[in-house]
Design an enzyme around this catalytic site. Sequence first.
Site: not given
Ligand code: DIG
Ligand code: MN
Ligand code: MN
Length: 388
Positions: A56, A59, A183, A219, A222
């Site tokens: 990010h 970061d 995402e 992800e 998620h």
């Molecule tokens: C969280 O799952 C998100 C943040 O960590 C980031 O913006 C994104 C990138 O992998 N995943």
């Molecule tokens: Mn992520």
């Molecule tokens: Mn996550």
Amino acid sequence: MYTPRPEDKFTFGMWTYSNPGRDPFGDTTRAVPNLEFHCRAAGKLAELGAYGVNLHDNDLVPITATPAERDQIVATYRKALNDAGLKVPMATTNMFSHAVFKDGAFTAADPTVRAYALRKAMEGIDLGMELDAKIYVFWGGREGTEVDAGKDLVESVKRYRDAFNFLIGYVKDQGYNIKFALEAKPNEPRGQIFLPTTGAMLGFIQTLDDPDFVGVNPEFAHEQMAGLSFPHAVAQALDAGKLFHIDLNDQAPGRYDQDLRFASVNYKDAFTLVKLLEDNGYSGSKHFDAHAYRTEDEEGVWQFCAGNMRNYLILKEKVAQFNADAEIQALVAELQADVDGVAGLMTYTPDNASALRARSFDIEALGAKGRKLELLDQLTGDLLLGVR
Ligand code: DIG
Ligand code: MN
Ligand code: MN
């Protein structure tokens, strides 16, 4: 065996290996990261066999940094990356930590916050380009509600779309060679997060001015948090040609976002996922968006990093073994076999429609046929448990 190499394209977010262990019920258990740590970590990750680090904007560059401080920090970190031979394949914007984003960024009810979010995203994209990132991820952690009456829910989708159309215009005018990956997450930190699943993102992308410019970054945790199958979500993204990036980790069902080490909980789902990626020739980064248990010290964090990559490579070997197993492959083929020669009838033509209408089907016999899935599942389990 199972030694990661840069060509495996394993990557870690700066926020993953440097997670200081803070949680809603406890303070840090590890050092809060600074630039010196991140520069040292670059060498450590390269030593472990990683390909790159993702980040990010904040970061690396504090939100309070002056332009001169920013340039100095970027130069220092670029040197550490070059010395370590690490890439930055993906970059993204932190639009969830600072209080300004407490009610959203691109979908904030306050238009001044939305305007600031666009500026911050443009600056983040500039930084990503400076570090030669090829994918730019958007995770809308604060894009959502606790009080639905506080936002027009349809207008919020429109605002989300306007933001991406704006930023795609910016990237094209800058001539940047970068693509966007969205995402999804169903909740946490917001009570409800807009566009909660990868499927929702795939539908939303088609409403953009230039849908080809945008893919998804699913992800594992998620989709699992939403009670959905991560492999099924990834399969739909692969079918749509939209798997631009992927966040690998693991997750126990019905929990907050645990971001556990990849394949540390759901071995069978992780195997299915690795099989999908390998069988379909996925060539993007394999990004571990995870962090070590809060109990771990720095040595434990490096064991965590190594474990993510090791688990992927072990499962990659299991996939090769599955694909080479004569009995398993014969069974898989048998389950899909076109014994009645009907496959050619299922592409529409008037003749095929007539042929299907004229054909007789013995649905009792079809319904009585055993599907041999107990056997297939047991053979797969035997293989995963190392007894086959
Ligand atoms: C969280 O799952 C998100 C943040 O960590 C980031 O913006 C994104 C990138 O992998 N995943
Ligand atoms: Mn992520
Ligand atoms: Mn996550």
